[in-house]
Design an enzyme around this catalytic site. Structure first.
Site, short mmCIF file in Angstrom:
data_model
loop_
_atom_site.label_atom_id
_atom_site.label_comp_id
_atom_site.label_asym_id
_atom_site.label_seq_id
_atom_site.Cartn_x
_atom_site.Cartn_y
_atom_site.Cartn_z
N PRO A 103 0.82 -1.21 0.00
CA PRO A 103 0.00 0.00 0.00
C PRO A 103 0.86 1.27 0.00
O PRO A 103 0.40 2.33 -0.33
CB PRO A 103 -0.79 -0.10 1.30
CG PRO A 103 -0.64 -1.49 1.75
CD PRO A 103 0.62 -2.04 1.17
N GLU A 105 1.02 -8.87 8.22
CA GLU A 105 0.88 -7.40 8.25
C GLU A 105 1.94 -6.72 7.39
O GLU A 105 2.01 -5.50 7.34
CB GLU A 105 1.00 -6.90 9.69
CG GLU A 105 -0.09 -7.41 10.62
CD GLU A 105 -1.48 -7.21 10.05
OE1 GLU A 105 -2.21 -8.20 9.89
OE2 GLU A 105 -1.84 -6.07 9.72
N ARG A 156 -0.32 -8.23 -21.35
CA ARG A 156 -1.18 -7.88 -22.50
C ARG A 156 -0.47 -6.92 -23.45
O ARG A 156 -0.79 -6.83 -24.62
CB ARG A 156 -2.48 -7.22 -22.01
CG ARG A 156 -3.38 -8.11 -21.20
CD ARG A 156 -4.55 -7.33 -20.63
NE ARG A 156 -5.37 -6.76 -21.69
CZ ARG A 156 -6.37 -7.43 -22.28
NH1 ARG A 156 -6.67 -8.66 -21.90
NH2 ARG A 156 -7.08 -6.87 -23.22
N ASP A 209 -6.66 0.17 -26.59
CA ASP A 209 -6.69 1.41 -27.39
C ASP A 209 -7.22 2.57 -26.57
O ASP A 209 -6.56 3.59 -26.44
CB ASP A 209 -7.59 1.22 -28.63
CG ASP A 209 -6.97 0.17 -29.54
OD1 ASP A 209 -7.63 -0.28 -30.48
OD2 ASP A 209 -5.80 -0.21 -29.27
C1 LIG Z 1 -4.51 0.62 2.33
C2 LIG Z 1 -3.78 -0.29 3.29
C3 LIG Z 1 -3.20 0.28 4.41
C4 LIG Z 1 -2.52 -0.55 5.29
C5 LIG Z 1 -2.41 -1.92 5.05
C6 LIG Z 1 -2.99 -2.46 3.92
C7 LIG Z 1 -2.89 -3.89 3.59
O1 LIG Z 1 -3.64 -4.38 2.80
N1 LIG Z 1 -1.90 -4.59 4.18
C8 LIG Z 1 -1.74 -5.97 3.87
C9 LIG Z 1 -0.88 -6.18 2.67
N2 LIG Z 1 -1.40 -5.40 1.58
C10 LIG Z 1 -0.98 -5.40 0.34
O2 LIG Z 1 -0.07 -6.09 -0.05
C11 LIG Z 1 -1.64 -4.44 -0.61
C12 LIG Z 1 -2.78 -3.75 -0.22
C13 LIG Z 1 -3.39 -2.84 -1.11
C14 LIG Z 1 -2.91 -2.61 -2.38
C15 LIG Z 1 -1.76 -3.30 -2.77
N3 LIG Z 1 -1.08 -3.26 -3.93
O3 LIG Z 1 -0.04 -4.10 -3.82
C16 LIG Z 1 -0.04 -4.69 -2.60
C17 LIG Z 1 -1.13 -4.20 -1.91
C18 LIG Z 1 0.56 -5.82 2.97
C19 LIG Z 1 1.22 -7.07 3.45
C20 LIG Z 1 0.24 -8.19 3.27
C21 LIG Z 1 -0.84 -7.66 2.39
C22 LIG Z 1 -3.69 -1.63 3.03
#
Ligand SMILES: Cc1cccc(C(=O)NCC2(NC(=O)c3cccc4nocc34)CCCC2)c1
Length: 248
Positions: free
Chosen positions: A91, A118, A156, A171
């Site tokens: 995130p 986490e 893609r 496109d």
């Molecule tokens: C808004 C927010 C704030 C704090 C934590 C999290 C959250 O979802 N934390 C959990 C994890 N999230 C993601 O990996 C992840 C989440 C979202 C978009 C993403 N784009 O790529 C990876 C992404 C991080 C470690 C395990 C999964 C989300």
């Protein structure tokens, strides 16, 4: 193009390797996927890959040592002339968009690191991560689904992956606009007809109608996309026509 995936759940990736455009690209060897599971590098008999966070707080974090060894193994496994860049999806990352997919699709290889629990020990990012990318501001259980979406969007765009018939979406989004409405048979359905212009066979008119609809929908639903996009004189005229036709 080669992808090295560091993940505790390699089996999840069947969703893109067994189906559709991405599955075909792998079958045709345009794309290659390799997986490294940090659990292979867990030192203890229980193959531990997570641990409690210093400072307290809920949940667990992924341990640095197994992750770092897995990242090294993934980089080595891709056997690329230039070392592949390591992307951690989180995130905290830069928002991934079509431009990023386009840039990714020109690389020889990418190593993606999928977080679980986490998140990961920050020292992994300091030591081994080159780029952080995010799919959006929402909470998911792991980085695997965002990584699969990024790989799909990237693959893609690799030349030879999409046949001509598949690339409509590319496109319009390529033009920085939302897509126009699409219709297929039957001509009359639920008391609603297909727009006349699409039955006219006049390809110039059809092209104009589609661009006008894409401009109008973008104006209505994602004005932020329009801010980033210069409109030609003709496009501005089409958008004005669209707006006038809304409220007669
Ligand atoms: C808004 C927010 C704030 C704090 C934590 C999290 C959250 O979802 N934390 C959990 C994890 N999230 C993601 O990996 C992840 C989440 C979202 C978009 C993403 N784009 O790529 C990876 C992404 C991080 C470690 C395990 C999964 C989300």
């Amino acid at each position: 193009m080669k992808f090295g995936i560091v993940t505790l759940f390699p089996e999840m990736f069947g969703a893109i390797t067994e189906h559709g455009v991405t599955g075909r690209a792998i079958k045709n060897q345009i794309v290659q996927m390799q997986y490294v599971n940090p659990r292979e590098f867990a030192g203890d008999v229980h193959r531990t890959v997570d641990s409690r966070p210093y400072g307290g707080g809920p949940g667990m974090l992924m341990l640095a040592n197994p992750l770092l060894q897995a990242i090294d193994a993934a980089k080595a496994g891709l056997k690329c002339s230039d070392a592949p860049r390591v992307v951690y999806v989180s995130p905290q990352g830069k928002p991934f968009d079509q431009a990023a997919a386009q840039e990714f699709s020109q690389r020889q290889a990418i190593v993606f690191v999928c977080g679980r629990y986490e998140g990961i020990d920050e020292r992994v990012i300091d030591i081994a991560v080159d780029e952080e990318w995010s799919l959006g501001d929402f909470v998911v259980s792991g980085g695997e689904l965002p990584v699969m979406a990024m790989i799909d969007a990237t693959v893609r765009l690799i030349p030879g992956v999409l046949g001509h018939k598949d690339s409509a979406a590319e496109d319009s989004f390529f033009q920085g606009l939302l897509d126009c409405p699409h219709y297929t048979r039957p001509e009359h359905f639920a008391g609603r007809d297909v727009p006349e212009v699409l039955l006219s066979g006049n390809h110039a008119l059809i092209k104009r109608w589609r661009l006008k609809q894409a401009l109008g929908r973008t104006w209505q639903r994602r004005p932020d996309l329009l801010e980033r996009r210069e409109l030609s004189k003709d496009e501005r005229k089409m958008l004005e026509e669209f707006i006038q036709e809304l409220a007669p």
